[in-house]
Motif scaffolding. Sequence first.
Motif, PDB file in Angstrom:
ATOM      1  N   LEU A 254     -15.920  -2.396 -11.746  1.00 25.96           N
ATOM      2  CA  LEU A 254     -16.050  -1.530 -12.919  1.00 25.96           C
ATOM      3  C   LEU A 254     -16.995  -0.362 -12.635  1.00 25.96           C
ATOM      4  CD1 LEU A 254     -16.301  -4.231 -15.732  1.00 25.96           C
ATOM      5  CD2 LEU A 254     -14.351  -2.758 -15.226  1.00 25.96           C
ATOM      6  N   ALA A 255     -18.021  -0.628 -11.821  1.00 28.28           N
ATOM      7  CA  ALA A 255     -18.976   0.433 -11.467  1.00 28.28           C
ATOM      8  C   ALA A 255     -18.281   1.562 -10.714  1.00 28.28           C
ATOM      9  CB  ALA A 255     -20.118  -0.144 -10.635  1.00 28.28           C
TER      10      ALA A 255
ATOM     11  N   VAL B 141     -26.060  -1.984 -14.545  1.00 29.54           N
ATOM     12  CA  VAL B 141     -25.938  -1.455 -15.906  1.00 29.54           C
ATOM     13  C   VAL B 141     -24.682  -2.007 -16.572  1.00 29.54           C
ATOM     14  CG1 VAL B 141     -25.558   0.632 -17.272  1.00 29.54           C
ATOM     15  CG2 VAL B 141     -27.235   0.652 -15.416  1.00 29.54           C
ATOM     16  N   VAL B 142     -23.571  -1.967 -15.840  1.00 34.66           N
ATOM     17  CA  VAL B 142     -22.295  -2.460 -16.374  1.00 34.66           C
ATOM     18  C   VAL B 142     -22.430  -3.906 -16.826  1.00 34.66           C
ATOM     19  CG1 VAL B 142     -19.950  -3.119 -15.722  1.00 34.66           C
ATOM     20  CG2 VAL B 142     -20.807  -0.855 -15.132  1.00 34.66           C
ATOM     21  N   GLY B 143     -23.112  -4.708 -16.026  1.00 36.12           N
ATOM     22  CA  GLY B 143     -23.298  -6.114 -16.367  1.00 36.12           C
ATOM     23  C   GLY B 143     -24.020  -6.317 -17.686  1.00 36.12           C
TER      24      GLY B 143
ATOM     25  N   LYS C 136     -21.089  -4.350 -20.681  1.00 37.50           N
ATOM     26  CA  LYS C 136     -19.634  -4.466 -20.752  1.00 37.50           C
ATOM     27  C   LYS C 136     -19.159  -5.403 -21.859  1.00 37.50           C
ATOM     28  CE  LYS C 136     -18.729  -8.136 -17.317  1.00 37.50           C
ATOM     29  NZ  LYS C 136     -18.047  -8.435 -16.051  1.00 37.50           N
ATOM     30  N   GLU C 137     -20.029  -6.321 -22.290  1.00 38.14           N
ATOM     31  CA  GLU C 137     -19.636  -7.247 -23.352  1.00 38.14           C
ATOM     32  C   GLU C 137     -19.303  -6.509 -24.648  1.00 38.14           C
ATOM     33  OE1 GLU C 137     -21.450 -11.108 -25.785  1.00 38.14           O
ATOM     34  OE2 GLU C 137     -22.492 -10.339 -24.012  1.00 38.14           O
ATOM     35  N   ARG C 138     -19.889  -5.331 -24.813  1.00 40.24           N
ATOM     36  CA  ARG C 138     -19.651  -4.561 -26.034  1.00 40.24           C
ATOM     37  C   ARG C 138     -18.574  -3.492 -25.840  1.00 40.24           C
ATOM     38  NH1 ARG C 138     -24.882  -5.869 -25.752  1.00 40.24           N
ATOM     39  NH2 ARG C 138     -25.474  -4.084 -24.485  1.00 40.24           N
ATOM     40  N   ALA C 139     -17.939  -3.476 -24.680  1.00 42.02           N
ATOM     41  CA  ALA C 139     -16.960  -2.425 -24.369  1.00 42.02           C
ATOM     42  C   ALA C 139     -15.534  -2.953 -24.375  1.00 42.02           C
ATOM     43  CB  ALA C 139     -17.277  -1.811 -23.009  1.00 42.02           C
TER      44      ALA C 139
ATOM     45  N   SER D  21     -14.182   3.814 -20.476  1.00 40.53           N
ATOM     46  CA  SER D  21     -14.594   5.064 -21.126  1.00 40.53           C
ATOM     47  C   SER D  21     -15.641   4.831 -22.215  1.00 40.53           C
ATOM     48  CB  SER D  21     -13.381   5.782 -21.712  1.00 40.53           C
ATOM     49  OG  SER D  21     -12.699   4.947 -22.644  1.00 40.53           O
ATOM     50  N   ASP D  22     -15.811   3.584 -22.644  1.00 41.14           N
ATOM     51  CA  ASP D  22     -16.845   3.264 -23.637  1.00 41.14           C
ATOM     52  C   ASP D  22     -18.236   3.177 -23.007  1.00 41.14           C
ATOM     53  OD1 ASP D  22     -14.823   2.972 -25.532  1.00 41.14           O
ATOM     54  OD2 ASP D  22     -14.682   0.800 -25.263  1.00 41.14           O
ATOM     55  N   PHE D  23     -18.296   3.026 -21.691  1.00 45.45           N
ATOM     56  CA  PHE D  23     -19.554   2.692 -21.026  1.00 45.45           C
ATOM     57  C   PHE D  23     -20.653   3.741 -21.234  1.00 45.45           C
ATOM     58  CE2 PHE D  23     -17.716  -0.263 -17.474  1.00 45.45           C
ATOM     59  CZ  PHE D  23     -17.427  -1.213 -18.446  1.00 45.45           C
ATOM     60  N   TRP D  24     -20.289   5.024 -21.165  1.00 43.75           N
ATOM     61  CA  TRP D  24     -21.336   6.046 -21.222  1.00 43.75           C
ATOM     62  C   TRP D  24     -22.098   5.997 -22.542  1.00 43.75           C
ATOM     63  CZ3 TRP D  24     -24.217   8.733 -18.129  1.00 43.75           C
ATOM     64  CH2 TRP D  24     -24.993   9.781 -18.644  1.00 43.75           C
TER      65      TRP D  24
END
Length: 524
Positions: A360-361, A403-405, A408-411, A415-418
């Motif tokens: 994902l990163a 950061v992704v770790g 990501k539970e909320r994504a 494209s939601d990550f930023w």
Amino acid sequence: MTKNVRVRFAPSPTGPLHIGGVRTALFNYLFAKKHNGTFVLRIEDTDQNRYVEGAEQYIIDALNWCGIPYDEGLGKNETYGPYRQSERKPLYKKYAEQLIASGNAYYAFDTAEDLDFHRKNHENQGKTFIYNWHNRLKLSNSLSLSAEETQAKLDAGEDYVIRFKSPHDETLHLTDIIRGDMKIDTNVLDDKVLFKSDGMPTYHLANIVDDHLMKISHVIRGEEWLPSLALHYQLYTAFGWEAPEFAHLPLILKPTGKGKLSKRDGDKMGFPVFPLQWTDPKTNDTSRGYKEDGYFAEAMINFLAFLGWNPGTEQEIFTIEELVNAFDLERVNKSGARFDPDKIKWFNHHYMQDQYDEDLAELFKPIVDKNLSVIQSDSEKSHSNATSLTAQNDIDVNYIALVVGLIKERATFVSDFWDLSHFFFTAPTAYDEKASKKAFKDDTADLMSQLKSIILPIDEFTVTALEKDIKGWITKNDIAFGKIMMPLRLALVGALQGPDVFEIMYMIGKAETVKRIENIIKTL
């Protein structure tokens, strides 16, 4: 199952592959794999007027991205090729003439103007024009003409089509795996065109001939072909061939549950109806695709499997291998399946959690680089003091993975990550007004200064050490936790949101943490 299972997916290259076509391909694939059979891709391009450049490759690319590649077809294990109907053209004329010789078909010389006249004449009488047993002897064809007249027209090069001679006063008994037994009165059937005046077969003839020659054992296709089942059964009988077993899948309905899902529904309601992005070569218009919109292929496939089928259990999340093992055509519903855009997002969220953070990163890194570049550019233009943790294009992908770790539970999409993590990469330049009023009181600046003096001496800047020292200080001084944690989160994030505060502090480091605390004191 004792017979050698061979199924086919036979789309027309007239544009991008619709999500309904993907569902049909998926059910064929699952059935083939369940029975150790072969999944064949055939391109039905008999209608050359509707052929669209690039559509054929799009179909292949879409199947591959979805994870349901064909076993046999264009460029792959071509045992019964060619697999484009346009390249099989000589075959069909022979079989059409075979039907004429056996009395099951006939030449028809009616012009378009003649047929239009008959249609309008029937409409004026409140009737529907059907070309079949009740009027074919009154029309221009080899049944109403003598053999000499027919041959003369053929020798003169007059345009003709070849029509199937549908029987009179018979009852057809048809069987469908999904829909069971059906009876059809042949008197209501028209004499379908099998071979066109342009020298190409219609779908009906080419479909039957190819399925027979390619030894297709099961025809699994959409409900829209159900009205053609009677003709197809009759063609198999006319040729003296054993018919495959048929299964007609239910329609995929609009999200409202009324009517068949179309591209217009997707455009109107904001979701794709194609697996991959498609640019029309004629208009240059681009249509969205599930891949480009950030969906995982596994999520889309899992979602599509449930459109018209259910495993008979409460399980909803399936790997492709589990779908193969569970799939059964007899558990496919007759009624239409409503397309639910929110449900496919639910599947995508689930599959997001199963992805490796490192993978994902890699997908997220270009988004990070782009946003940091914009921030840096804006900062230079405005001579702002806004800072980021790292130089643009120098971001460590391992840091991004960490950061992704955390987020990501909320994504649902990459494209939601930023929006969920921008504060890991750049300091807030503003603070949420409502949150600021809630978090910052008269004594908050003093408390934040004291907190800074607690943080600075911490040598081992870890989540555990930060939590121990800060919570210990709060408890020892009998301070309400919200009076520290809310303004601290606001300082780090710019809003009262985000993952664990101590995780954020650890990730951005001591110097950046202190700097953000100092900035909020100065600002608020």
